[in-house]
Design an enzyme around this catalytic site. Structure first.
Site, PDB file in Angstrom:
ATOM      1  CG  ASP A 170       0.452  64.865  20.036  1.00  0.00           C
ATOM      2  OD1 ASP A 170       1.646  64.554  20.201  1.00  0.00           O
ATOM      3  OD2 ASP A 170      -0.296  65.256  20.950  1.00  0.00           O
ATOM      4  CG  HIS A 218       2.962  63.996  23.446  1.00  0.00           C
ATOM      5  ND1 HIS A 218       1.890  64.679  22.936  1.00  0.00           N
ATOM      6  CD2 HIS A 218       3.144  64.466  24.705  1.00  0.00           C
ATOM      7  CE1 HIS A 218       1.447  65.534  23.850  1.00  0.00           C
ATOM      8  NE2 HIS A 218       2.189  65.426  24.936  1.00  0.00           N
ATOM      9  CB  SER A 373      -0.344  66.064  27.101  1.00  0.00           C
ATOM     10  OG  SER A 373       0.526  67.016  26.588  1.00  0.00           O
TER      11      SER A 373
END
Ligand SMILES: [Ca+2]
Ligand SMILES: [Ca+2]
Ligand SMILES: [Ca+2]
Ligand SMILES: [Ca+2]
Length: 686
Positions: A170, A218, A373
């Site tokens: 990520d 994220h 996600s």
């Protein structure tokens, strides 16, 4: 859910702006190019080879320079002088080559995605349900409560994911957040510079050095979904004693397939038992698929977000064989409106307004966020609970353990086998590892094509395995279906798939271009049996020999033989040819003849891959009556529309010739694919 940049043309989302946002993977600052829905580093090619000799020959042929190598995948990244897509095509047919592809790029574009929005600062932290049974540490988490993931019974039985490492592939996760620091694995990786970090302050300095702190959050949210500590503060991950291993493939934009593959291999080699991938897009990258195969072959579970595209479609990596694809569910355990879905998805988990950790460099604390996600890492965490209890469980066994213990325990393509339930999962695990579902299969399919000229390996094609009895269109049909692409040797691999009998279908290698669900495509070419417990070393093998009588794979070019001026097919102004093919010999040239008058302005246009699909990057010549080349064209729009067009004013009265071939053949290579289709149009424009 982060996106492949190379799919944005299909999605119609802000493609132009995102290119500007891409951060160069290296200080040398490569330029990105776009063609036919692919975005790639303009002058970098990925070459996968059987042996070193083929790599050296590729380097020599392209005048390339080797930048880096992944020995585990027998792949190298090369810098080439010209356009990477063209260079990769020029290698077609090179002995010992497995495949060559441009260095595909992706970009982080969370702001394109209406569902990936953070809210921090305590605003609406208990959005769904009654918080009374939602406190597991300090803050309410509906996702874990008895009506959703049902985490407490699993923890009460001692299933915390202890001893399991989960890679967070990520943007770089915050290893210093108070709820994450204790569960950091002590290693973190930058695949671009091939640097392993072992000290938190060095990793944080690396993140700061990317100069994009406001766009880097994220990975931290994702890591906390899995591994936030059960310590009386903040929140809890579903597997609160797992260790997480950050791999920075978004910095903050996507760094390219080669570095992603290197990051995956690094994670496997550094102890990850589960890989979480909260990113994806359309299209197919051989190298990344093979990196995941490497993980699966090593017993590592791979989880990917299904996507946030609102529709029934196969995105990657979620759609690669053996990967557990996760759908995002809402507070009622229904699929969220935005979640991607389809027959390939495995299960669902909370992905709407979930409470997760916010990086310290953005103020720390917690925030609410939505997307597949986050259903993905809840699924990775559930997989870690299985691995913690049964370290020897294979990726397919882990997948089935999750799928057979959901709330629904019934298949529907909107959320696979249903919404995960850790309490049910714990009941299964409590019976011991021998109670796990049977092992999966590893299948290798080799496709050869045979016609009157002999046997040809290496047909580039999509190979689709459909479980027997598949009922396309029936949303409750659980029959498995898998899709992979062949390499230059005609080989397609399927790791960790369901045992059983399959029908094999072969289709043109253009799924990404033309769309269409795998269950609706292809030509039936035979069956195979996948046996439980087959392995990469000893796969179930099927040789598919396609005969000339298989209609879709042996198209008839109505104008053959037309390989010379003497054999040319007549064409006249205003005429468009029937569908024809650059096919049937290693270097097919198709000659067309017309008669013109001095001063005629003509426009000759080839409609091929860019306009009608297929695989042909066309090349067009205009010859005079003596065979002299008056004009030639490769691409209508260089590097973007690879169909060819010639606009020319004729110098004399008499016979002229148009010659169609492929770019690869025009460059001296060989290109013989039944998917090389085109039409030729001739017009007089004055
Ligand atoms: Ca905590
Ligand atoms: Ca032909
Ligand atoms: Ca021909
Ligand atoms: Ca072309």
């Amino acid at each position: 859910m982060r996106k492949h940049l190379w799919t944005l043309a299909l999605l119609g989302l802000l493609a132009a702006c995102n290119q500007n946002a891409v951060r160069p993977p290296q200080n040398t600052g490569p330029t990105l190019a776009s063609s036919e829905n692919l975005t790639y580093v303009q002058n970098e090619v990925v070459v996968a080879y059987q042996g070193e000799a083929a790599l050296h020959e590729a380097i020599r042929k392209l005048g390339a320079k080797e930048i880096a190598r992944i020995p585990e995948l027998r792949a190298a990244l090369l810098r080439v002088p010209g356009d990477a897509l063209k260079a990769s095509k020029a290698l077609k047919g090179l002995p010992g080559l497995r495949y060559a592809e441009p260095h595909l790029a992706m970009a982080l574009a969370p702001k394109d995605d209406p569902v990936v929005q953070r809210r921090t600062g305590g605003e609406g932290l208990a959005p769904l349900g009654n918080p009374s049974d939602q406190i597991f540490d300090e803050l309410p988490q509906y996702a874990l409560d008895p009506r959703h993931l049902n985490a407490k019974p699993a923890w009460d039985r001692g299933f915390f994911g202890e001893g399991v490492t989960v890679a967070i592939i990520d943007d770089p996760a915050d290893v210093t957040h108070p709820d994450l620091a204790t569960n950091w694995a002590g290693l973190a990786y930058d695949p671009v510079t091939n640097t392993t970090y072992t000290r938190a302050e060095d990793w944080i300095a690396f993140i700061q050095g990317l100069n994009a702190l406001s766009n880097t959050y994220h990975g931290t949210f994702v890591a906390s979904t899995v591994s936030a500590a059960k310590d009386g503060q903040g929140i809890v991950g579903l597997a609160p004693r797992t260790k997480f291993l950050p791999v920075a493939i978004f910095q903050p934009s996507y760094v390219g397939d080669f570095y992603t593959a290197r990051g995956i291999v690094w994670a496997v080699n550094n102890g990850a038992q589960v890989l979480n991938n909260s990113w994806g897009g359309l299209g197919y990258g051989n190298l990344v698929k093979e990196a995941f195969d490497y993980a699966l072959a090593n017993g590592v579970v791979v989880v990917a977000s299904a996507g946030n595209s609102y529709k029934d479609e196969v995105r990657t990596p979620a759609g690669y064989p053996g990967i557990i694809a996760s759908v995002a569910a809402d507070g009622n355990r229904n699929k969220t409106d935005f979640s991607t879905y389809g027959r390939h998805v495995s299960s669902a988990a909370p992905g709407l307004d979930v409470l997760l950790a916010n990086p310290t460099w953005l103020g720390g604390g917690y925030g609410l966020i939505s997307g597949t996600s986050f259903s993905g890492p809840y699924t990775a965490a559930a997989a870690a609970l299985v691995k913690g209890a049964c370290p020897g469980a294979t990726p397919y066994q882990v997948r089935r353990a999750l799928e057979t213990t959901t709330w629904e325990q019934a298949f529907h393509r909107t959320k696979g086998w249903g919404h995960l339930n850790a309490g049910n999962l714990a009941n299964l695990l409590a019976q011991g590892c021998s109670a796990l579902p049977q092992k999966g299969s590893v299948v290798r399919v080799k496709v050869e094509y045979q016609n009157e000229r002999g046997l040809f390996p290496g047909l580039l094609a999509d190979v689709i395995l459909r479980g027997q009895g598949l009922r396309p269109g029936d949303p409750t049909d659980p029959t498995p279906i898998y899709w992979a692409r062949t390499d230059q040797n005609g080989e397609a691999w399927f790791y960790e798939i369901a045992p059983g009998t399959y029908e094999i279908y072969v289709a043109g290698a253009d799924l990404a271009l033309t769309g269409g669900l795998p269950e609706e495509r292809g030509t039936f070419v035979g069956t195979l049996v996948a046996t439980s417990g087959s392995t990469a070393a000893s796969p179930d093998f099927k040789l598919v020999r396609l005969l000339a009588s298989e209609v879709n794979l042996n198209p008839t070019d109505p104008y053959e033989p037309n390989d010379s001026m003497a054999q040319a097919t007549p064409i006249s102004y205003g005429q468009t040819s029937q569908l024809a093919y650059i096919f049937g010999q290693p270097q097919d040239y198709d000659f067309f003849q017309f008669t013109g008058t001095a001063g005629d302005q003509i426009r000759a246009r080839v409609y091929a891959r860019s306009s009608i699909g297929g695989t042909l990057d066309s090349y067009l010549y205009l010859l005079d009556t003596n065979g002299n080349v008056l004009a030639e064209n490769d691409d209508l729009v260089p590097g973007q529309i690879t169909d060819s067009e010639i606009v020319h004013t004729l110098p004399d009265d008499g016979a002229y010739y148009l010659v169609v071939t492929s770019y690869t053949i025009a460059m001296g290579g060989q290109d013989d694919s039944p998917f090389n289709k085109y039409r030729l149009e001739l017009q007089k424009t004055n």
